[in-house]
Design a protein around this motif. Structure first.
Motif, short mmCIF file in Angstrom:
data_model
loop_
_atom_site.label_atom_id
_atom_site.label_comp_id
_atom_site.label_asym_id
_atom_site.label_seq_id
_atom_site.Cartn_x
_atom_site.Cartn_y
_atom_site.Cartn_z
N VAL A 1 0.85 -1.18 0.00
CA VAL A 1 0.00 0.00 0.00
C VAL A 1 0.89 1.23 0.00
CG1 VAL A 1 -1.82 1.27 1.21
CG2 VAL A 1 -1.79 -1.23 1.30
N LEU A 2 0.59 2.16 -0.90
CA LEU A 2 1.31 3.43 -0.99
C LEU A 2 0.37 4.54 -0.55
CD1 LEU A 2 2.65 2.88 -4.62
CD2 LEU A 2 3.77 2.20 -2.49
N ILE A 3 0.80 5.36 0.37
CA ILE A 3 -0.07 6.44 0.84
C ILE A 3 0.64 7.78 0.65
CG2 ILE A 3 -1.32 7.44 2.79
CD1 ILE A 3 -1.53 4.65 3.95
N SER A 4 -0.07 8.69 0.00
CA SER A 4 0.39 10.06 -0.15
C SER A 4 -0.57 10.96 0.61
CB SER A 4 0.40 10.48 -1.62
OG SER A 4 1.26 9.67 -2.38
N VAL B 1 -4.50 -11.01 -19.24
CA VAL B 1 -3.14 -10.61 -19.58
C VAL B 1 -2.45 -10.19 -18.29
CG1 VAL B 1 -1.77 -8.89 -20.83
CG2 VAL B 1 -3.79 -9.90 -21.90
N SER B 2 -1.23 -10.64 -18.12
CA SER B 2 -0.49 -10.33 -16.90
C SER B 2 -0.07 -8.86 -16.90
CB SER B 2 0.74 -11.24 -16.81
OG SER B 2 1.41 -10.99 -15.61
N ARG B 3 -0.60 -8.13 -15.95
CA ARG B 3 -0.22 -6.73 -15.77
C ARG B 3 -0.46 -6.34 -14.32
NH1 ARG B 3 -4.52 -3.53 -19.49
NH2 ARG B 3 -3.11 -1.85 -18.99
N ARG B 4 0.36 -5.49 -13.82
CA ARG B 4 0.26 -5.07 -12.42
C ARG B 4 -0.83 -4.03 -12.28
NH1 ARG B 4 3.93 -5.17 -7.86
NH2 ARG B 4 2.46 -5.12 -6.16
N GLY B 5 -1.73 -4.24 -11.35
CA GLY B 5 -2.83 -3.32 -11.10
C GLY B 5 -2.84 -2.83 -9.67
N ALA B 6 -3.65 -1.81 -9.43
CA ALA B 6 -3.79 -1.26 -8.09
C ALA B 6 -5.17 -0.62 -7.97
CB ALA B 6 -2.72 -0.22 -7.80
N GLU B 7 -5.63 -0.51 -6.74
CA GLU B 7 -6.86 0.22 -6.44
C GLU B 7 -6.46 1.55 -5.81
OE1 GLU B 7 -9.04 -2.14 -3.67
OE2 GLU B 7 -9.54 -3.66 -5.16
N ILE B 8 -7.23 2.59 -6.09
CA ILE B 8 -6.96 3.89 -5.48
C ILE B 8 -8.17 4.34 -4.68
CG2 ILE B 8 -7.72 5.20 -7.51
CD1 ILE B 8 -5.46 7.23 -6.77
N HIS B 9 -7.90 4.93 -3.54
CA HIS B 9 -8.92 5.51 -2.67
C HIS B 9 -8.43 6.91 -2.32
CE1 HIS B 9 -10.41 1.41 -2.29
NE2 HIS B 9 -9.16 1.07 -2.06
N THR B 10 -9.22 7.92 -2.65
CA THR B 10 -8.81 9.31 -2.44
C THR B 10 -9.80 9.99 -1.50
OG1 THR B 10 -8.03 9.30 -4.73
CG2 THR B 10 -8.15 11.43 -3.63
N GLY C 1 5.62 -0.46 -11.15
CA GLY C 1 5.24 -1.32 -12.26
C GLY C 1 3.75 -1.43 -12.50
N VAL C 2 2.96 -0.58 -11.87
CA VAL C 2 1.51 -0.62 -12.02
C VAL C 2 1.13 0.02 -13.36
CG1 VAL C 2 -0.69 0.27 -11.11
CG2 VAL C 2 1.05 -0.63 -9.55
N SER C 3 0.38 -0.74 -14.17
CA SER C 3 -0.03 -0.22 -15.47
C SER C 3 -1.52 0.07 -15.55
CB SER C 3 0.37 -1.18 -16.58
OG SER C 3 -0.27 -2.43 -16.42
N ILE C 4 -2.28 -0.32 -14.52
CA ILE C 4 -3.72 -0.01 -14.51
C ILE C 4 -4.16 0.25 -13.06
CG2 ILE C 4 -4.40 -2.45 -14.40
CD1 ILE C 4 -6.82 -1.54 -16.24
N ILE C 5 -4.94 1.32 -12.89
CA ILE C 5 -5.43 1.68 -11.57
C ILE C 5 -6.95 1.69 -11.61
CG2 ILE C 5 -5.47 3.44 -9.76
CD1 ILE C 5 -2.76 4.41 -10.78
N ALA D 1 -2.09 -8.22 -6.73
CA ALA D 1 -1.24 -9.27 -7.29
C ALA D 1 -1.52 -9.40 -8.78
CB ALA D 1 -1.51 -10.61 -6.60
N GLU D 2 -0.50 -9.74 -9.54
CA GLU D 2 -0.69 -9.99 -10.96
C GLU D 2 -1.52 -11.25 -11.13
OE1 GLU D 2 2.65 -9.73 -13.64
OE2 GLU D 2 3.71 -8.45 -12.22
N PRO D 3 -2.28 -11.33 -12.22
CA PRO D 3 -3.05 -12.56 -12.45
C PRO D 3 -2.13 -13.78 -12.49
CG PRO D 3 -3.70 -10.84 -14.00
CD PRO D 3 -2.48 -10.35 -13.27
N ALA D 4 -2.59 -14.85 -11.89
CA ALA D 4 -1.79 -16.09 -11.87
C ALA D 4 -1.64 -16.64 -13.28
CB ALA D 4 -2.47 -17.12 -10.96
N ASP D 5 -0.60 -17.45 -13.48
CA ASP D 5 -0.31 -18.03 -14.80
C ASP D 5 -1.47 -18.82 -15.38
OD1 ASP D 5 2.20 -16.93 -14.71
OD2 ASP D 5 3.20 -18.77 -14.10
N HIS D 6 -2.30 -19.42 -14.52
CA HIS D 6 -3.39 -20.25 -15.01
C HIS D 6 -4.62 -19.43 -15.43
CE1 HIS D 6 -5.82 -19.74 -11.36
NE2 HIS D 6 -4.67 -19.78 -10.71
N GLN D 7 -4.63 -18.13 -15.13
CA GLN D 7 -5.78 -17.31 -15.48
C GLN D 7 -5.68 -16.79 -16.92
OE1 GLN D 7 -6.15 -14.26 -12.50
NE2 GLN D 7 -7.13 -15.65 -11.06
N ILE D 8 -6.80 -16.36 -17.47
CA ILE D 8 -6.83 -15.93 -18.86
C ILE D 8 -6.52 -14.44 -19.03
CG2 ILE D 8 -8.44 -17.76 -19.48
CD1 ILE D 8 -10.67 -15.59 -19.58
#
Length: 164
Positions: free
Chosen positions: A57-60, A87-96, A123-127, A78-85
């Motif tokens: 968790v990152l807090i500003s 595309v592997s990409r790092r995501g995050a949720e934001i709360h402001t 490395g987060v490419s989608i929020i 967490a990135e989607p596991a190898d067995h999932q369909i």
């Protein structure tokens, strides 16, 4: 008005707790069946742990004239596991959260921009900004920051044996 956005520190704990509780109070007015006011000690422990670890968790915080008036909490997923369909990409949720009296003055936008930069370094490419109640202000705010619809989140409430 000068806005300073910086990583949260231990000295910000009281402000972080106040922001979380204030945010809960606002959300209860929107949907009391979905939201609650969390225990302040639990909120304090959460932020204490997050600030000590910093790996998930990152807090500003945003300061105006030396007062913390807002925060952005980015929860790394967490990135989607190898067995999932997916595309592997790092995501995050934001709360402001921005305190009343400081909303509509660029504080939230500054927090989101800083949160996006901090997340990109990780490395987060989608929020994702989840909005679980009719909240036109939140939808407008995040839309103005470049967020848009992505898929549909469906839910179903069910009875849980032994709960209640």
């Amino acid at each position: 008005m000068s806005i300073l956005v910086r990583p949260a520190e231990r000295r910000d704990l009281p402000a972080l707790v106040r922001l979380r509780v204030t945010n809960a109070e606002r959300h209860i007015q929107l949907a009391p069946d979905i939201y609650r006011i969390p225990d302040t000690e639990a909120v304090h422990r959460h932020f204490e742990e997050v600030l000590a670890d910093g790996s998930k968790v990152l807090i500003s915080v945003a300061e105006v004239e030396g007062e913390v008036v807002g925060m952005a909490e980015v929860v790394l997923l967490a990135e989607p596991a190898d067995h999932q369909i997916l595309v592997s990409r790092r995501g995050a949720e934001i709360h402001t959260v921005v305190l009343d009296g400081h909303r509509g003055r660029g504080v939230g936008a500054a927090l989101v921009a800083a949160a996006e930069r901090a997340a990109a370094v990780r490395g987060v490419s989608i929020i994702y900004a989840g909005i679980f109640a009719p909240n036109k202000d939140a939808v407008g705010f995040y839309s103005a920051s470049g967020f848009g619809p992505r898929g549909i989140l469906l839910s179903k409430e069910q009875e849980v044996p032994g709960a209640g």
